[in-house]
Design an enzyme around this catalytic site. Structure first.
Site, PDB file in Angstrom:
ATOM      1  N   HIS A  37       0.843  -1.207   0.000  1.00  0.00           N
ATOM      2  CA  HIS A  37       0.000   0.000   0.000  1.00  0.00           C
ATOM      3  C   HIS A  37       0.876   1.253   0.000  1.00  0.00           C
ATOM      4  O   HIS A  37       0.566   2.246  -0.662  1.00  0.00           O
ATOM      5  CB  HIS A  37      -0.875   0.059   1.253  1.00  0.00           C
ATOM      6  N   ASP A 150      -3.271  -8.004  -7.027  1.00  0.00           N
ATOM      7  CA  ASP A 150      -4.662  -8.261  -7.409  1.00  0.00           C
ATOM      8  C   ASP A 150      -4.783  -7.979  -8.904  1.00  0.00           C
ATOM      9  O   ASP A 150      -5.428  -7.007  -9.320  1.00  0.00           O
ATOM     10  CB  ASP A 150      -5.598  -7.363  -6.601  1.00  0.00           C
TER      11      ASP A 150
HETATM   12  O1  PAF Z   1      -7.660  -4.049  -3.215  1.00  0.00           O
HETATM   13  C1  PAF Z   1      -8.359  -3.664  -2.244  1.00  0.00           C
HETATM   14  O2  PAF Z   1      -7.870  -3.427  -1.141  1.00  0.00           O
HETATM   15  C2  PAF Z   1      -9.853  -3.492  -2.425  1.00  0.00           C
HETATM   16  O3  PAF Z   1     -10.374  -4.490  -3.258  1.00  0.00           O
HETATM   17  C3  PAF Z   1     -10.260  -2.097  -2.934  1.00  0.00           C
HETATM   18  C4  PAF Z   1      -9.715  -1.827  -4.315  1.00  0.00           C
HETATM   19  C5  PAF Z   1      -9.739  -1.042  -1.962  1.00  0.00           C
HETATM   20  C6  PAF Z   1     -11.782  -1.990  -3.001  1.00  0.00           C
HETATM   21  O4  PAF Z   1     -12.359  -2.203  -1.755  1.00  0.00           O
END
Ligand code: PAF
Length: 283
Positions: A37, A150
């Site tokens: 993140h 993802d």
């Molecule tokens: O990847 C994630 O953490 C979630 O799927 C997102 C994109 C924040 C949507 O809730």
């Protein structure tokens, strides 16, 4: 750094930035931040005047029996990490703010969401597409940042932004891994020390698949089997899917060619983990 919990407050924050002609980058997250993140936040910091991070454990993307209730949450810790990565404001709404009583509108991206995680988690991408659309409407960012761990989610969101004409650039960044290869995930917190070791089988399986392709193997079934064997060689592992698919359409391949997505989802103990790798085949 501001922490805003209502749609009205984040809209005011965005409006003030826009009045000063500032560009806005959005990093959507479900919190419990890790280096993956923070890499997204730092990229957003480089490319925008203002960086907004959303932290929202989105109930509509969890199926019955999934880990919505126990999904790790720690807003205080997240605030410190986000501030360190240059985030200007966190948008952390409650579930009722995003989905008030009577909420009835959902976004469905067809085709791309029917394979891989979409096949084993029905409704998951409908929830993701819905919340991301809402975040795009609320924040109206110039750029939005998603991790390639993802991979399917990133492809779905690019299609969603294109199809619904959201004026936002979708920026993706590579998967961040531990030194031993384990892909960072908030769900790694669920792993015991033994499971943490067994979970390395996922990255090994991807490398096994990639090595086979690089050595000339073109039968997708052979590559899939080798990847599956690697995972099943560890105790307490169960396969959800092992896939060798086209990296653009996400359709399964028989014969390996072009840009290939090696993707897998497996349970290690009670924890479902995903990982993927792209391999380019030139011949
Ligand atoms: O990847 C994630 O953490 C979630 O799927 C997102 C994109 C924040 C949507 O809730």
């Amino acid at each position: 750094m501001e922490v805003l919990t209502t749609i009205a407050a984040i809209r005011n924050f965005v409006m003030a930035a826009r009045r000063q002609g500032k560009s806005i980058g959005l990093v959507p997250t479900m919190g419990y931040l890790h280096e993956g993140h923070l890499a997204l936040a730092r990229k957003a910091r480089e490319q925008n005047d203002v960086v907004i991070m959303s932290i929202f454990v989105n109930p509509t993307q969890f199926g019955p029996g999934e880990d919505l209730e126990c999904y790790p949450r720690d807003l205080e810790r997240d605030q410190k990490l986000a501030a360190g990565a240059g985030v200007d404001a966190i948008f952390a709404p409650g579930a009722e703010e995003m989905y008030p009583p009577g909420y009835a509108t959902y976004v469905q991206v067809e085709g791309l969401t029917e394979v891989l995680c979409g096949a084993s988690r029905p409704g998951h991408f409908r929830g993701v597409a819905t919340v991301v659309s809402k975040l795009f409407n609320i924040v109206q960012p110039d750029r939005a940042y998603f991790g390639l761990k993802d991979y399917q989610q990133a492809v779905v969101i690019k299609r969603l932004a294109r199809d619904l004409n959201f004026p936002v650039d979708i920026i993706t960044i590579p998967t961040v891994r531990e030194a031993d290869g384990l892909a960072l995930s908030s769900r790694n917190k669920y792993l015991s020390p033994d499971e943490r070791r067994w979970a390395l089988a996922l990255y090994r399986a991807l490398n096994t698949g990639a090595a086979l392709i690089r050595s000339g193997e073109r039968r997708a079934a052979v590559v899939r089997d080798a990847m599956a064997q690697e995972i099943l060689s560890r105790p307490r592992t169960r396969i959800d899917y092992v896939a060798v698919n086209d990296a653009e359409t996400l359709e399964p391949l028989d014969e390996i060619r072009g840009r290939v997505l090696l993707a897998l989802a497996a349970w290690v103990g009670e924890t479902r983990l995903i990982d993927n790798m792209i391999v380019e085949v030139k011949d």
